[in-house]
Design a protein around this motif. Structure first.
Motif, PDB file in Angstrom:
ATOM      1  N   ARG A  30     -47.130 101.820  23.085  1.00 39.09           N
ATOM      2  CA  ARG A  30     -48.445 102.483  23.159  1.00 39.09           C
ATOM      3  C   ARG A  30     -49.334 101.865  24.229  1.00 39.09           C
ATOM      4  O   ARG A  30     -50.233 102.522  24.752  1.00 39.09           O
ATOM      5  N   THR A  54     -52.026  90.392  14.595  1.00 38.42           N
ATOM      6  CA  THR A  54     -51.925  88.932  14.471  1.00 38.42           C
ATOM      7  C   THR A  54     -51.967  88.219  15.824  1.00 38.42           C
ATOM      8  O   THR A  54     -52.091  86.993  15.874  1.00 38.42           O
ATOM      9  N   GLY A  55     -51.785  88.974  16.905  1.00 35.08           N
ATOM     10  CA  GLY A  55     -51.845  88.395  18.251  1.00 35.08           C
ATOM     11  C   GLY A  55     -50.507  87.927  18.793  1.00 35.08           C
ATOM     12  O   GLY A  55     -50.418  87.552  19.963  1.00 35.08           O
ATOM     13  N   LYS A  91     -52.920 101.946  12.053  1.00 31.92           N
ATOM     14  CA  LYS A  91     -53.989 102.650  12.775  1.00 31.92           C
ATOM     15  C   LYS A  91     -53.329 103.532  13.836  1.00 31.92           C
ATOM     16  O   LYS A  91     -52.865 103.036  14.870  1.00 31.92           O
ATOM     17  N   GLU A 121     -47.283  91.660  12.985  1.00 38.89           N
ATOM     18  CA  GLU A 121     -47.785  91.858  11.629  1.00 38.89           C
ATOM     19  C   GLU A 121     -46.656  92.270  10.685  1.00 38.89           C
ATOM     20  O   GLU A 121     -46.643  91.889   9.538  1.00 38.89           O
ATOM     21  N   THR A 124     -47.767  89.520  19.634  1.00 39.82           N
ATOM     22  CA  THR A 124     -47.225  90.330  20.730  1.00 39.82           C
ATOM     23  C   THR A 124     -47.960  90.036  22.040  1.00 39.82           C
ATOM     24  O   THR A 124     -47.327  89.767  23.075  1.00 39.82           O
ATOM     25  N   ASP A 178     -52.863  96.699  25.381  1.00 35.12           N
ATOM     26  CA  ASP A 178     -52.114  97.304  24.286  1.00 35.12           C
ATOM     27  C   ASP A 178     -53.080  98.150  23.459  1.00 35.12           C
ATOM     28  O   ASP A 178     -54.300  98.057  23.627  1.00 35.12           O
ATOM     29  N   ASP A 179     -52.522  98.967  22.562  1.00 37.59           N
ATOM     30  CA  ASP A 179     -53.419  99.798  21.748  1.00 37.59           C
ATOM     31  C   ASP A 179     -54.153  98.972  20.713  1.00 37.59           C
ATOM     32  O   ASP A 179     -55.328  99.233  20.426  1.00 37.59           O
TER      33      ASP A 179
HETATM   34  P1  AMP Z   1     -49.512  91.727  16.571  1.00 34.58           P
HETATM   35  O1  AMP Z   1     -48.441  91.073  17.389  1.00 34.58           O
HETATM   36  O2  AMP Z   1     -49.455  91.345  15.121  1.00 34.58           O
HETATM   37  O3  AMP Z   1     -50.883  91.536  17.183  1.00 34.58           O
HETATM   38  O4  AMP Z   1     -49.195  93.287  16.567  1.00 34.58           O
HETATM   39  C1  AMP Z   1     -49.598  94.087  17.624  1.00 34.58           C
HETATM   40  C2  AMP Z   1     -48.577  95.139  17.952  1.00 34.58           C
HETATM   41  O5  AMP Z   1     -48.073  95.782  16.782  1.00 34.58           O
HETATM   42  C3  AMP Z   1     -49.194  96.222  18.792  1.00 34.58           C
HETATM   43  O6  AMP Z   1     -48.230  96.645  19.746  1.00 34.58           O
HETATM   44  C4  AMP Z   1     -49.546  97.311  17.815  1.00 34.58           C
HETATM   45  O7  AMP Z   1     -49.303  98.577  18.381  1.00 34.58           O
HETATM   46  C5  AMP Z   1     -48.645  97.058  16.611  1.00 34.58           C
HETATM   47  N1  AMP Z   1     -49.386  97.004  15.342  1.00 34.58           N
HETATM   48  C6  AMP Z   1     -49.506  95.922  14.534  1.00 34.58           C
HETATM   49  N2  AMP Z   1     -50.215  96.201  13.437  1.00 34.58           N
HETATM   50  C7  AMP Z   1     -50.583  97.495  13.542  1.00 34.58           C
HETATM   51  C8  AMP Z   1     -51.368  98.376  12.724  1.00 34.58           C
HETATM   52  N3  AMP Z   1     -51.912  97.973  11.571  1.00 34.58           N
HETATM   53  N4  AMP Z   1     -51.557  99.642  13.155  1.00 34.58           N
HETATM   54  C9  AMP Z   1     -51.015 100.052  14.333  1.00 34.58           C
HETATM   55  N5  AMP Z   1     -50.274  99.289  15.132  1.00 34.58           N
HETATM   56  C10 AMP Z   1     -50.048  98.014  14.764  1.00 34.58           C
END
Ligand code: AMP
Length: 191
Positions: free
Chosen positions: A79, A143-144, A42, A116, A146, A138-139
């Motif tokens: 971001r 998966t949470g 995204k 992710e 980060t 965060d943007d």
């Molecule tokens: P997570 O730790 O899996 O929640 O991943 C969140 C982090 O990874 C954020 O900093 C997002 O910017 C980036 N991110 C993970 N998946 C996506 C996605 N499908 N599109 C854009 N950014 C993502």
């Protein structure tokens, strides 16, 4: 991975707010198979480059942020910085970066995390948030992993995490389950 039903743009909100969310959603660009096959990325850069969309996004984020009454904001590299810093300016608060390893010059605390499409480490200056009520920004919540790692860093450094704020939540990945009790706010929720 696919977004089946499009974003939930917030029912029971004023029409003007719903219209604004729909306008923002149109500026999110889907990039299939980036950075790895199977990931639907995204891309929020069209929001940033359009002055009106950026202002609207900041306004809506500010409305979600103010009730949490933070005393300091935390932005996640990279971001997250692009939203945390202008929001800190709007609320007249300080802003703290959570960064990838080796970027911060002073003494740091580190946390490992999974995301992710990989895994990694986040760092924070050890004197950055002690005694503060912080909202982590965060943007996007996937998966949470980060945001949860950033929250652990803040807690280990003596902060009270009073909320998480995102532009986008990929709710089908259930990331908020990792974030525990603090409120989790997201403008565009893809189910
Ligand atoms: P997570 O730790 O899996 O929640 O991943 C969140 C982090 O990874 C954020 O900093 C997002 O910017 C980036 N991110 C993970 N998946 C996506 C996605 N499908 N599109 C854009 N950014 C993502």
């Amino acid at each position: 991975m696919s977004v089946k039903d499009g974003p939930q743009t917030g029912h029971a909100r004023p029409q003007s707010s719903t219209d604004a969310l729909v306008r923002i959603e149109k500026q999110v660009r889907d990039i299939p198979d980036f950075p790895k096959p199977g990931i639907l990325f995204k891309d929020i850069t069209p929001i940033l480059s359009d002055a009106e969309a950026f202002q609207t996004t900041l306004q809506l984020l500010e409305e979600r942020l103010r009730p949490l009454s933070p005393t300091r904001l935390v932005g996640i590299e990279s971001r997250g910085f692009l939203f945390a810093a202008p929001l800190a300016d709007r609320l007249r608060l300080g802003v703290v970066p959570v960064r990838k390893p080796g970027k911060l010059p002073y003494r740091v605390l580190r946390e490992e995390y999974t995301l992710e499409y990989g895994s990694g480490v986040l760092e924070m200056h050890e004197d950055a948030v002690a005694g503060q009520r912080v909202v982590i920004i965060d943007d996007l919540l996937a998966t949470g992993g980060t945001a949860a790692a950033a929250a652990r860093l803040c807690q280990r450094l003596g902060a009270d995490v009073v909320g998480h704020l995102f532009v986008i939540e990929l709710a089908f990945l259930s990331g908020r389950r990792l974030l525990g009790d603090p409120p989790v706010e997201a403008l565009l929720v893809y189910r």
